[in-house]
Design a protein around this motif. Structure first.
Motif, mmCIF file in Angstrom:
data_model
loop_
_atom_site.group_PDB
_atom_site.id
_atom_site.type_symbol
_atom_site.label_atom_id
_atom_site.label_comp_id
_atom_site.label_asym_id
_atom_site.label_seq_id
_atom_site.Cartn_x
_atom_site.Cartn_y
_atom_site.Cartn_z
ATOM 1 N N PRO A 91 0.726 -1.304 0.064
ATOM 2 C CA PRO A 91 -0.146 -0.071 0.057
ATOM 3 C C PRO A 91 0.849 1.128 0.359
ATOM 4 N N HIS A 92 1.726 1.333 0.430
ATOM 5 C CA HIS A 92 2.806 2.422 0.919
ATOM 6 C C HIS A 92 3.144 2.881 -0.576
ATOM 7 N N VAL A 93 4.288 1.777 -1.010
ATOM 8 C CA VAL A 93 4.741 2.278 -2.757
ATOM 9 C C VAL A 93 3.847 2.286 -3.583
ATOM 10 N N ILE A 94 2.222 1.887 -3.195
ATOM 11 C CA ILE A 94 1.417 1.786 -4.753
ATOM 12 C C ILE A 94 0.951 3.733 -4.085
ATOM 13 N N ALA A 95 0.501 3.594 -2.976
ATOM 14 C CA ALA A 95 0.007 5.174 -2.885
ATOM 15 C C ALA A 95 1.928 6.093 -3.253
ATOM 16 N N SER A 96 2.486 5.960 -3.035
ATOM 17 C CA SER A 96 3.900 6.538 -2.983
ATOM 18 C C SER A 96 3.835 6.676 -4.397
ATOM 19 N N ARG A 97 3.446 6.448 -5.797
ATOM 20 C CA ARG A 97 3.989 6.219 -6.639
ATOM 21 C C ARG A 97 3.060 6.863 -7.653
ATOM 22 N N VAL A 98 1.656 6.787 -6.849
ATOM 23 C CA VAL A 98 0.377 7.654 -7.361
ATOM 24 C C VAL A 98 0.685 8.729 -7.215
ATOM 25 N N ALA A 99 1.208 9.336 -5.526
ATOM 26 C CA ALA A 99 1.062 10.451 -5.884
ATOM 27 C C ALA A 99 2.312 10.738 -6.579
ATOM 28 N N ARG A 100 2.890 10.838 -7.071
ATOM 29 C CA ARG A 100 4.530 10.934 -7.958
ATOM 30 C C ARG A 100 4.196 11.139 -8.567
ATOM 31 N N LEU A 101 3.343 9.990 -9.202
ATOM 32 C CA LEU A 101 2.931 10.095 -11.553
ATOM 33 C C LEU A 101 1.796 11.277 -11.425
ATOM 34 N N TYR A 102 1.001 10.984 -10.630
ATOM 35 C CA TYR A 102 -0.189 11.614 -11.354
ATOM 36 C C TYR A 102 -1.066 13.146 -11.435
ATOM 37 N N PRO A 103 -1.044 13.316 -10.284
ATOM 38 C CA PRO A 103 -0.869 14.647 -9.957
ATOM 39 C C PRO A 103 -0.569 15.739 -11.001
ATOM 40 N N ALA A 104 0.053 16.177 -10.885
ATOM 41 C CA ALA A 104 1.686 16.818 -12.036
ATOM 42 C C ALA A 104 1.036 16.228 -13.527
ATOM 43 N N TYR A 105 0.858 15.313 -13.637
ATOM 44 C CA TYR A 105 0.590 14.795 -15.190
ATOM 45 C C TYR A 105 -1.065 15.174 -15.459
ATOM 46 N N TRP A 106 -2.083 15.093 -14.273
ATOM 47 C CA TRP A 106 -3.749 15.432 -14.454
ATOM 48 C C TRP A 106 -3.875 16.490 -15.058
ATOM 49 N N VAL A 107 -3.034 17.604 -14.954
ATOM 50 C CA VAL A 107 -2.818 19.119 -14.933
ATOM 51 C C VAL A 107 -1.603 19.571 -16.153
ATOM 52 N N ALA A 108 -0.473 18.767 -16.320
ATOM 53 C CA ALA A 108 -0.224 19.190 -17.920
ATOM 54 C C ALA A 108 -0.957 18.469 -19.094
ATOM 55 N N VAL A 109 -1.788 17.816 -19.136
ATOM 56 C CA VAL A 109 -1.811 16.804 -20.358
ATOM 57 C C VAL A 109 -3.729 18.064 -20.070
ATOM 58 N N VAL A 110 -4.220 18.010 -19.088
ATOM 59 C CA VAL A 110 -5.201 19.064 -19.261
ATOM 60 C C VAL A 110 -4.778 20.504 -20.411
ATOM 61 N N ALA A 111 -3.626 21.084 -18.704
ATOM 62 C CA ALA A 111 -2.952 22.172 -19.624
ATOM 63 C C ALA A 111 -2.502 22.384 -21.660
ATOM 64 N N THR A 112 -1.723 20.793 -21.594
ATOM 65 C CA THR A 112 -1.347 21.072 -23.724
ATOM 66 C C THR A 112 -2.514 20.383 -24.371
ATOM 67 N N SER A 113 -3.426 19.835 -23.278
ATOM 68 C CA SER A 113 -5.322 19.431 -24.821
ATOM 69 C C SER A 113 -5.362 20.481 -24.703
ATOM 70 N N VAL A 114 -5.593 21.165 -23.534
ATOM 71 C CA VAL A 114 -6.389 23.105 -24.326
ATOM 72 C C VAL A 114 -5.611 23.606 -25.291
ATOM 73 N N LEU A 115 -3.991 24.167 -25.193
ATOM 74 C CA LEU A 115 -2.912 24.332 -25.771
ATOM 75 C C LEU A 115 -3.730 23.707 -27.087
ATOM 76 N N LEU A 116 -3.798 22.602 -27.998
ATOM 77 C CA LEU A 116 -3.717 22.294 -29.643
ATOM 78 C C LEU A 116 -5.140 22.063 -29.019
ATOM 79 N N LEU A 117 -5.644 22.316 -28.650
ATOM 80 C CA LEU A 117 -7.755 21.916 -29.253
ATOM 81 C C LEU A 117 -7.788 23.487 -29.672
#
Length: 386
Positions: A91-117
């Motif tokens: 649980p610790h490893v999964i939670a740490s990796r999800v928190a490390r990868l996804y929040p910044a990634y979600w914002v980046a995907v939305v920002a770049t998608s807005v730019l390109l769309l």
């Protein structure tokens, strides 16, 4: 005279936390900057009005090799993920990796998608559906294009994290890590050679020895020098050169105007291991430059956000400003965006981590059993008339 009771033996002292490897933060940031310069000054695009290699014939020729930044990331990742997972549970490893990868990634995907769309649709044609699938980070698995080409490394990292979770579930020990670092890259090479596409995908063929080499460097850092570990490290370095050099020569020849040197590419692959080894095994591990921590924290956001936003700046500024001014402004803009992205990441990441870990540690509710039908006793059954 009062008898003296035997005292309870003192509890063993907790092992001292290993000091932070500040130089590793700096190394990660250098790798990200190398990728940025490669994309802005060497990799083919139309944003300069000419091939970037023609605009920057000298800088571009050297920045071409910044394409090996992901290989350095993978070695660092093998080292760091094993270090953070050691002694932890699933649980610790999964939670740490999800928190490390996804929040910044979600914002980046939305920002770049807005730019390109809507802001700069000439940058790349994407659809809202593709953007939504990209939020999962497994778009490559379901054969959907990446909104930003740099996301391919995240799918690679995600598969490595899955393997590490399986290792943690099994139980991390030095002996098991050694066997894993020996057999995994060899199995990945066999799968790739045999054309077993599915097996090759999940074993991360082509990059497995980079991750495994980073893991072995952590064992040397943690437990000290050992001939078997050094031998396995040498094997993984050789496998990395074997896999990366032809792939990079093909990619760089197709995406730049430059002809890359096989010797330089091979040397840089070896340098990926040497640099991480220098940080972990030499006096550099005692480097106390704390200012490298916030610098290193920009690495992931910068990698996520730089490509299309930087190209957008270059496309609109290059017709009116000198090339060096344009390049400087593009780099400044993406660094500012990375700083903003990191602020979001630092605020959202911790609660995401706590929520995920709490959910994983919460046992699933057991279904409430319904009323149990009782078997009637003999006395309760209708009795025949006497």
């Amino acid at each position: 005279m009062t008898a003296t009771l035997p005292s309870r033996p003192p509890a063993p002292a907790a092992p001292a936390a290993r000091p932070r490897l500040y130089a590793l933060d700096g190394l990660r940031f250098v790798a990200a900057v190398a990728v940025v310069l490669y994309h802005f000054t060497a990799r083919w695009s139309e944003v300069w009005g000419a091939d970037p290699g023609d605009v920057f014939p000298v800088l571009g020729a050297w920045a071409t090799y910044g394409a090996l930044g992901p290989e350095l990331f993978f070695v660092i990742s093998g080292f760091v993920i094993l270090m953070t997972a050691w002694g932890k549970d699933v649980p610790h490893v999964i939670a740490s990796r999800v928190a490390r990868l996804y929040p910044a990634y979600w914002v980046a995907v939305v920002a770049t998608s807005v730019l390109l769309l809507w802001i700069w649709p000439l940058g790349k044609e994407i659809t809202v559906g593709e953007a939504l699938v990209n939020l999962t980070m497994i778009q490559e698995l379901v054969d959907v294009r990446h909104v930003d080409g740099v996301y391919w490394t995240l799918w690679t990292e995600l598969r490595f994290y899955l393997l590490m979770v399986l290792m943690v579930a099994w139980g991390l020990t030095r002996r098991r890590v050694l066997w894993f670092a020996a057999l995994w890259p060899l199995a990945a090479e066999v799968a790739a050679t045999a054309g077993w596409t599915t097996v090759s995908t999940w074993l991360i063929s082509g990059y497995a020895p980079l991750f495994a080499g980073g893991m072995l460097l952590y064992l040397l850092h943690r437990h000290g020098h050992s001939a078997p570990v050094w031998a396995l490290l040498g094997m993984n370095v050789a496998l990395s050169v074997h896999a990366v050099v032809p792939a990079q020569l093909h990619s760089l020849s197709a995406n730049t105007v430059f002809t890359p040197s096989a010797a330089i590419v091979a040397g840089l692959v070896v340098a990926c291991f040497l640099l991480v080894g220098a940080v972990a095994l030499t006096p550099l591990r005692h480097l106390g430059w704390r200012w490298l921590v916030p610098v290193g924290a920009l690495t992931y956001p910068l990698y996520l956000i730089h490509e299309f936003w930087g190209w957008w700046v270059i496309a609109h500024l290059s017709p009116y400003a000198h090339r060096w001014v344009t390049l400087a402004v593009a780099c400044a803009v993406v660094l500012a965006l990375a700083k903003g992205l990191h602020e979001v990441e630092s605020r959202v990441g911790p609660p995401v981590r706590r929520a995920v870990e709490q959910r994983l540690r919460t046992p699933l509710p057991t279904p409430h059993p319904g009323p149990v039908a009782r078997t009637p006793t003999w006395s309760a059954l209708p009795q025949p008339p006497r």
